[in-house]
Design a protein around this motif. Structure first.
Motif, PDB file in Angstrom:
ATOM      1  N   ILE A   1       0.863  -1.183   0.000  1.00 12.09           N
ATOM      2  CA  ILE A   1       0.000   0.000   0.000  1.00 12.09           C
ATOM      3  C   ILE A   1       0.897   1.230   0.000  1.00 12.09           C
ATOM      4  O   ILE A   1       1.723   1.411   0.897  1.00 12.09           O
ATOM      5  N   PHE A   2       0.730   2.067  -1.017  1.00  7.76           N
ATOM      6  CA  PHE A   2       1.553   3.263  -1.180  1.00  7.76           C
ATOM      7  C   PHE A   2       0.866   4.453  -0.518  1.00  7.76           C
ATOM      8  O   PHE A   2      -0.294   4.736  -0.798  1.00  7.76           O
ATOM      9  N   HIS A   3       1.599   5.144   0.335  1.00 10.11           N
ATOM     10  CA  HIS A   3       1.051   6.315   1.017  1.00 10.11           C
ATOM     11  C   HIS A   3       1.857   7.559   0.653  1.00 10.11           C
ATOM     12  O   HIS A   3       3.080   7.594   0.824  1.00 10.11           O
ATOM     13  N   GLU A   4       1.132   8.561   0.144  1.00 12.79           N
ATOM     14  CA  GLU A   4       1.713   9.853  -0.231  1.00 12.79           C
ATOM     15  C   GLU A   4       2.922   9.696  -1.146  1.00 12.79           C
ATOM     16  O   GLU A   4       3.995  10.255  -0.898  1.00 12.79           O
ATOM     17  N   MET A   5       2.711   8.931  -2.209  1.00 10.69           N
ATOM     18  CA  MET A   5       3.777   8.718  -3.189  1.00 10.69           C
ATOM     19  C   MET A   5       3.269   9.125  -4.569  1.00 10.69           C
ATOM     20  O   MET A   5       2.121   8.869  -4.917  1.00 10.69           O
ATOM     21  N   SER A   6       4.144   9.722  -5.348  1.00  4.56           N
ATOM     22  CA  SER A   6       3.796  10.136  -6.706  1.00  4.56           C
ATOM     23  C   SER A   6       3.800   8.914  -7.625  1.00  4.56           C
ATOM     24  O   SER A   6       4.351   7.863  -7.286  1.00  4.56           O
ATOM     25  N   ASP A   7       3.213   9.075  -8.794  1.00  4.82           N
ATOM     26  CA  ASP A   7       3.235   7.998  -9.797  1.00  4.82           C
ATOM     27  C   ASP A   7       4.674   7.610 -10.132  1.00  4.82           C
ATOM     28  O   ASP A   7       4.988   6.435 -10.289  1.00  4.82           O
ATOM     29  N   GLU A   8       5.524   8.616 -10.226  1.00  4.11           N
ATOM     30  CA  GLU A   8       6.938   8.357 -10.541  1.00  4.11           C
ATOM     31  C   GLU A   8       7.601   7.505  -9.453  1.00  4.11           C
ATOM     32  O   GLU A   8       8.339   6.562  -9.746  1.00  4.11           O
ATOM     33  N   GLN A   9       7.327   7.826  -8.205  1.00  5.82           N
ATOM     34  CA  GLN A   9       7.898   7.055  -7.098  1.00  5.82           C
ATOM     35  C   GLN A   9       7.355   5.623  -7.087  1.00  5.82           C
ATOM     36  O   GLN A   9       8.110   4.671  -6.856  1.00  5.82           O
ATOM     37  N   ILE A  10       6.067   5.479  -7.339  1.00  4.26           N
ATOM     38  CA  ILE A  10       5.455   4.145  -7.387  1.00  4.26           C
ATOM     39  C   ILE A  10       6.073   3.335  -8.515  1.00  4.26           C
ATOM     40  O   ILE A  10       6.414   2.159  -8.340  1.00  4.26           O
ATOM     41  N   ASN A  11       6.246   3.964  -9.664  1.00  5.22           N
ATOM     42  CA  ASN A  11       6.879   3.277 -10.796  1.00  5.22           C
ATOM     43  C   ASN A  11       8.314   2.866 -10.468  1.00  5.22           C
ATOM     44  O   ASN A  11       8.778   1.797 -10.871  1.00  5.22           O
ATOM     45  N   GLU A  12       9.017   3.712  -9.746  1.00  8.07           N
ATOM     46  CA  GLU A  12      10.393   3.402  -9.350  1.00  8.07           C
ATOM     47  C   GLU A  12      10.422   2.180  -8.419  1.00  8.07           C
ATOM     48  O   GLU A  12      11.267   1.290  -8.564  1.00  8.07           O
ATOM     49  N   VAL A  13       9.473   2.132  -7.484  1.00 10.56           N
ATOM     50  CA  VAL A  13       9.388   0.991  -6.566  1.00 10.56           C
ATOM     51  C   VAL A  13       9.064  -0.287  -7.335  1.00 10.56           C
ATOM     52  O   VAL A  13       9.719  -1.318  -7.143  1.00 10.56           O
ATOM     53  N   THR A  14       8.061  -0.226  -8.206  1.00 14.57           N
ATOM     54  CA  THR A  14       7.666  -1.441  -8.937  1.00 14.57           C
ATOM     55  C   THR A  14       8.791  -1.911  -9.868  1.00 14.57           C
ATOM     56  O   THR A  14       8.995  -3.110 -10.020  1.00 14.57           O
ATOM     57  N   ALA A  15       9.535  -0.986 -10.448  1.00 13.94           N
ATOM     58  CA  ALA A  15      10.668  -1.358 -11.294  1.00 13.94           C
ATOM     59  C   ALA A  15      11.758  -2.043 -10.461  1.00 13.94           C
ATOM     60  O   ALA A  15      12.343  -3.043 -10.894  1.00 13.94           O
ATOM     61  N   LEU A  16      12.000  -1.525  -9.266  1.00 11.16           N
ATOM     62  CA  LEU A  16      13.005  -2.123  -8.384  1.00 11.16           C
ATOM     63  C   LEU A  16      12.576  -3.538  -7.963  1.00 11.16           C
ATOM     64  O   LEU A  16      13.392  -4.467  -7.948  1.00 11.16           O
ATOM     65  N   LEU A  17      11.312  -3.703  -7.648  1.00 11.41           N
ATOM     66  CA  LEU A  17      10.808  -5.027  -7.281  1.00 11.41           C
ATOM     67  C   LEU A  17      10.956  -5.999  -8.449  1.00 11.41           C
ATOM     68  O   LEU A  17      11.398  -7.133  -8.268  1.00 11.41           O
ATOM     69  N   LYS A  18      10.603  -5.529  -9.627  1.00 10.65           N
ATOM     70  CA  LYS A  18      10.707  -6.379 -10.817  1.00 10.65           C
ATOM     71  C   LYS A  18      12.167  -6.758 -11.082  1.00 10.65           C
ATOM     72  O   LYS A  18      12.474  -7.906 -11.395  1.00 10.65           O
ATOM     73  N   GLN A  19      13.042  -5.799 -10.936  1.00  5.79           N
ATOM     74  CA  GLN A  19      14.477  -6.041 -11.141  1.00  5.79           C
ATOM     75  C   GLN A  19      14.989  -7.137 -10.206  1.00  5.79           C
ATOM     76  O   GLN A  19      15.853  -7.919 -10.571  1.00  5.79           O
ATOM     77  N   HIS A  20      14.429  -7.205  -9.005  1.00  6.12           N
ATOM     78  CA  HIS A  20      14.845  -8.206  -8.022  1.00  6.12           C
ATOM     79  C   HIS A  20      13.914  -9.423  -8.013  1.00  6.12           C
ATOM     80  O   HIS A  20      13.969 -10.237  -7.081  1.00  6.12           O
ATOM     81  N   GLU A  21      13.089  -9.515  -9.042  1.00  3.87           N
ATOM     82  CA  GLU A  21      12.174 -10.648  -9.229  1.00  3.87           C
ATOM     83  C   GLU A  21      11.284 -10.893  -8.013  1.00  3.87           C
ATOM     84  O   GLU A  21      11.062 -12.031  -7.590  1.00  3.87           O
ATOM     85  N   ILE A  22      10.776  -9.801  -7.450  1.00  3.85           N
ATOM     86  CA  ILE A  22       9.851  -9.879  -6.318  1.00  3.85           C
ATOM     87  C   ILE A  22       8.449  -9.571  -6.841  1.00  3.85           C
ATOM     88  O   ILE A  22       8.214  -8.511  -7.420  1.00  3.85           O
ATOM     89  N   THR A  23       7.543 -10.507  -6.630  1.00  2.21           N
ATOM     90  CA  THR A  23       6.165 -10.346  -7.099  1.00  2.21           C
ATOM     91  C   THR A  23       5.265 -10.046  -5.916  1.00  2.21           C
ATOM     92  O   THR A  23       5.237 -10.799  -4.936  1.00  2.21           O
ATOM     93  N   ILE A  24       4.538  -8.959  -6.034  1.00  4.84           N
ATOM     94  CA  ILE A  24       3.535  -8.598  -5.028  1.00  4.84           C
ATOM     95  C   ILE A  24       2.222  -8.421  -5.798  1.00  4.84           C
ATOM     96  O   ILE A  24       2.043  -7.431  -6.505  1.00  4.84           O
ATOM     97  N   PRO A  25       1.320  -9.402  -5.680  1.00  2.41           N
ATOM     98  CA  PRO A  25       0.137  -9.401  -6.533  1.00  2.41           C
ATOM     99  C   PRO A  25      -0.875  -8.286  -6.263  1.00  2.41           C
ATOM    100  O   PRO A  25      -1.579  -7.857  -7.168  1.00  2.41           O
TER     101      PRO A  25
END
Length: 181
Positions: free
Chosen positions: A62-86
């Motif tokens: 759950i993202f709190h007070e985060m911009s779209d850019e920040q959310i995209n950065e987090v999801t890219a980092l998770l993907k890079q580390h092969e972490i799936t959060i459905p």
């Protein structure tokens, strides 16, 4: 800016916390017995006593007070580390007073809705692979009728059951298509 993270595994929480610390994003762990607390309880880190409540072993972010850019950065980092959060969502005025279990259930409903919606879109897209002239007139009419109902379900706000039924009807009609002899 912070992330609320639900997972039954403390090790998973630690892994996410370490990873997101590289982006200077604090992570608050929602534990399995805290489903009755509100999202605001976690954000404000109030020490409300949680009623026992059983939650499934599925990750939620759950993202709190985060911009779209920040959310995209987090999801890219998770993907890079092969972490799936459905399941992922953002805190809104509407959901911040919800108990976590209620938000979780809503996320599951939305996930089911969009899965069925996407399945129906795929069924509709597959019609271009078929040619009316290859099939008997009667079987094609049944397929076409199911296709049209499915198409209209995509055009309106359909329920999960309507989407499921449309997918099933198209798939049934497709299996009943009989080739011309």
């Amino acid at each position: 800016m912070k992330i609320l993270y639900y997972n039954t595994s403390y090790e998973s929480f630690q892994q996410i916390s370490m990873l997101l610390s590289t982006l200077n994003i604090p992570v608050i762990w929602i534990q399995q017995n805290q489903g009755s607390l509100t999202i605001n309880d976690f954000i404000k880190q109030t020490s409300s006593k949680a009623d026992p409540c059983s939650l499934p072993d599925i990750s939620v972010m759950i993202f709190h007070e985060m911009s779209d850019e920040q959310i995209n950065e987090v999801t890219a980092l998770l993907k890079q580390h092969e972490i799936t959060i459905p399941y992922k969502c953002v805190v809104t005025k509407h959901n911040q007073e919800w108990r976590f279990i209620d938000l979780f259930q809503e996320l599951m409903k939305e996930h089911e809705y969009f899965n069925n919606y996407n399945q129906l879109k795929q069924c509709i897209a597959q019609v271009s692979e078929l040619h009316e002239t290859d099939y008997s007139e009667e079987s094609w009419k049944q397929y076409e009728a199911a296709f049209m109902i499915g198409y209209f379900m995509l055009q309106k706000q359909s329920s999960v059951d309507e989407l499921k039924n449309a997918v099933q009807a198209i798939n049934d009609a497709k299996t009943k298509l009989s080739k011309k002899v």
